[in-house]
Each structure stands twice: as C-alpha cells, then as structure tokens.
Design a protein around this motif. Structure first.
Motif, PDB file in Angstrom:
ATOM      1  N   GLU A  13       0.801  -1.225   0.000  1.00  0.00           N
ATOM      2  CA  GLU A  13       0.000   0.000   0.000  1.00  0.00           C
ATOM      3  C   GLU A  13       0.834   1.276   0.000  1.00  0.00           C
ATOM      4  O   GLU A  13       0.284   2.374   0.007  1.00  0.00           O
ATOM      5  CB  GLU A  13      -0.940  -0.001   1.211  1.00  0.00           C
ATOM      6  N   LEU A  14       2.161   1.128   0.010  1.00  0.00           N
ATOM      7  CA  LEU A  14       3.038   2.299   0.023  1.00  0.00           C
ATOM      8  C   LEU A  14       3.376   2.716  -1.397  1.00  0.00           C
ATOM      9  O   LEU A  14       3.618   1.884  -2.265  1.00  0.00           O
ATOM     10  CB  LEU A  14       4.324   1.993   0.794  1.00  0.00           C
ATOM     11  N   LEU A  38       7.501   9.008   0.690  1.00  0.00           N
ATOM     12  CA  LEU A  38       6.603   7.868   0.855  1.00  0.00           C
ATOM     13  C   LEU A  38       5.198   8.410   1.040  1.00  0.00           C
ATOM     14  O   LEU A  38       4.972   9.320   1.831  1.00  0.00           O
ATOM     15  CB  LEU A  38       7.040   7.072   2.087  1.00  0.00           C
ATOM     16  N   ARG A  39       4.255   7.859   0.288  1.00  0.00           N
ATOM     17  CA  ARG A  39       2.856   8.290   0.381  1.00  0.00           C
ATOM     18  C   ARG A  39       2.006   7.070   0.739  1.00  0.00           C
ATOM     19  O   ARG A  39       2.118   6.026   0.113  1.00  0.00           O
ATOM     20  CB  ARG A  39       2.401   8.900  -0.940  1.00  0.00           C
ATOM     21  N   PHE A  40       1.166   7.221   1.765  1.00  0.00           N
ATOM     22  CA  PHE A  40       0.298   6.140   2.216  1.00  0.00           C
ATOM     23  C   PHE A  40      -1.121   6.679   2.281  1.00  0.00           C
ATOM     24  O   PHE A  40      -1.432   7.560   3.081  1.00  0.00           O
ATOM     25  CB  PHE A  40       0.751   5.635   3.594  1.00  0.00           C
ATOM     26  N   ASP A  67      -5.917  15.370   1.415  1.00  0.00           N
ATOM     27  CA  ASP A  67      -6.451  14.230   0.667  1.00  0.00           C
ATOM     28  C   ASP A  67      -6.389  12.940   1.477  1.00  0.00           C
ATOM     29  O   ASP A  67      -6.567  11.858   0.928  1.00  0.00           O
ATOM     30  CB  ASP A  67      -5.657  14.036  -0.631  1.00  0.00           C
ATOM     31  N   ASN A  68      -6.079  13.039   2.769  1.00  0.00           N
ATOM     32  CA  ASN A  68      -5.984  11.902   3.691  1.00  0.00           C
ATOM     33  C   ASN A  68      -4.831  10.968   3.329  1.00  0.00           C
ATOM     34  O   ASN A  68      -4.967   9.751   3.391  1.00  0.00           O
ATOM     35  CB  ASN A  68      -7.314  11.143   3.752  1.00  0.00           C
ATOM     36  N   ILE A  69      -3.708  11.571   2.941  1.00  0.00           N
ATOM     37  CA  ILE A  69      -2.521  10.806   2.579  1.00  0.00           C
ATOM     38  C   ILE A  69      -1.401  11.129   3.568  1.00  0.00           C
ATOM     39  O   ILE A  69      -1.064  12.294   3.765  1.00  0.00           O
ATOM     40  CB  ILE A  69      -2.084  11.114   1.137  1.00  0.00           C
ATOM     41  N   LEU A  70      -0.852  10.091   4.179  1.00  0.00           N
ATOM     42  CA  LEU A  70       0.267  10.235   5.109  1.00  0.00           C
ATOM     43  C   LEU A  70       1.541  10.375   4.281  1.00  0.00           C
ATOM     44  O   LEU A  70       1.818   9.546   3.419  1.00  0.00           O
ATOM     45  CB  LEU A  70       0.354   9.015   6.028  1.00  0.00           C
ATOM     46  N   ILE A  71       2.299  11.441   4.531  1.00  0.00           N
ATOM     47  CA  ILE A  71       3.497  11.729   3.749  1.00  0.00           C
ATOM     48  C   ILE A  71       4.724  11.690   4.654  1.00  0.00           C
ATOM     49  O   ILE A  71       4.774  12.354   5.676  1.00  0.00           O
ATOM     50  CB  ILE A  71       3.381  13.109   3.072  1.00  0.00           C
ATOM     51  N   VAL A  72       5.723  10.898   4.233  1.00  0.00           N
ATOM     52  CA  VAL A  72       6.996  10.793   4.947  1.00  0.00           C
ATOM     53  C   VAL A  72       8.101  10.982   3.918  1.00  0.00           C
ATOM     54  O   VAL A  72       8.078  10.349   2.865  1.00  0.00           O
ATOM     55  CB  VAL A  72       7.147   9.404   5.612  1.00  0.00           C
ATOM     56  N   PHE A  91       8.105   5.567   8.602  1.00  0.00           N
ATOM     57  CA  PHE A  91       6.675   5.252   8.516  1.00  0.00           C
ATOM     58  C   PHE A  91       6.259   4.314   9.647  1.00  0.00           C
ATOM     59  O   PHE A  91       5.284   4.562  10.356  1.00  0.00           O
ATOM     60  CB  PHE A  91       6.364   4.630   7.146  1.00  0.00           C
ATOM     61  N   TYR A  92       7.038   3.239   9.838  1.00  0.00           N
ATOM     62  CA  TYR A  92       6.700   2.282  10.899  1.00  0.00           C
ATOM     63  C   TYR A  92       6.890   2.893  12.288  1.00  0.00           C
ATOM     64  O   TYR A  92       6.132   2.588  13.212  1.00  0.00           O
ATOM     65  CB  TYR A  92       7.507   0.987  10.740  1.00  0.00           C
ATOM     66  N   ASP A  93       7.874   3.781  12.440  1.00  0.00           N
ATOM     67  CA  ASP A  93       8.057   4.485  13.716  1.00  0.00           C
ATOM     68  C   ASP A  93       6.848   5.370  14.020  1.00  0.00           C
ATOM     69  O   ASP A  93       6.405   5.465  15.169  1.00  0.00           O
ATOM     70  CB  ASP A  93       9.330   5.332  13.703  1.00  0.00           C
TER      71      ASP A  93
END
Length: 137
Positions: A13-14, A38-40, A67-72, A91-93
């Motif tokens: 999903e990444l 990284l976009r999730f 847009d409800n996207i987590l950005i790292v 991301f996992y942290d």
C-alpha cells in the motif's frame, strides 16, 4: 486486534515518489533523484479498520495531507535505496507512536520527612528575616 498494527506488512500500500534532494553534494545532487517521498493513502488502506484509521488521523494529523494521505520524506542519505529504507523505517516508527498507549500518571504526595524539612527551612528563613528587622541602626 491480536497483531500489532505496526507489525503488519504495508509494502503493497506504500507509494514512493523520487525527486532531487537539496543541500550540498555537488554534481550528485544536481543529477540524481535521491530524495524519497513515501505516500500512504489512509482512506484506501485495506489493512486498517476504521477505528485504526481514525486513531492514525488523530495522532498524526500534522503528517497527513487534505487528501488523507500520510506523507513521509527522507533525503539524508546519498543513495535512493538508503533513503527509501529510511522512509519506510520512519513510517513504521510513526505507526508505533500513533498506537503507543500513554501511561496513566499516578498522583503522589511528598513524604512526611520532606514536608517537615520544607517547613523547617521556611521557619529558618523567617527567623533570619525577623532578626534583620529587629536590628536598630
């Protein structure tokens, strides 16, 4: 919820986007796309239920776009591969941080000895000031 959320495999999903990294580095920086973003997509995730999505959205609101996207992002390393690995680790942290349960604070009160010590110190200070006032010049 027997399995911890941050122990699931989100790799499918990444989404990764590469771009030119900033800062010093000379020709390498000018020519190579080493920065990894990284976009999730939180709303489209199949691995999270609605409750988990809400918790992530609440705790990591500053990292989530409109847009409800987590950005790292990661641009510390000189290679794209190292930056990709660093972005995944970040991301996992973040997921661990979002699901960490805060310890409840236990109210405590000072011991009798500590209270006594504080009162004696106040009394001593008070006597010192009283003695200063009583002196006639």
């Amino acid at each position: 919820m027997s399995e911890k959320v941050y122990e699931r495999d989100f790799n499918s999903e990444l989404e990764f986007v590469t771009s030119r990294s900033g800062g010093p580095g000379g020709q390498n920086v000018n020519k190579v796309n080493t920065k990894v973003t990284l976009r999730f997509d939180l709303s489209a995730s199949q691995l999270l239920d609605d409750e988990e999505k809400a918790k992530i959205a609440d705790k990591l609101a500053n990292k989530i776009s409109n847009d409800n996207i987590l950005i790292v992002t990661s641009e510390a390393g000189r290679s794209q591969l190292k930056n990709k690995e660093e972005a995944i680790r970040k991301f996992y942290d973040l997921l661990k941080k979002a699901f960490k349960v805060k310890k409840k604070r236990k109210a405590t009160k000072p011991s009798k000895a500590a209270v006594e010590k504080r009162l004696k110190a106040k009394q001593k200070q008070s006597e010192k000031k009283q003695q200063r006032q009583n002196k006639d010049f």
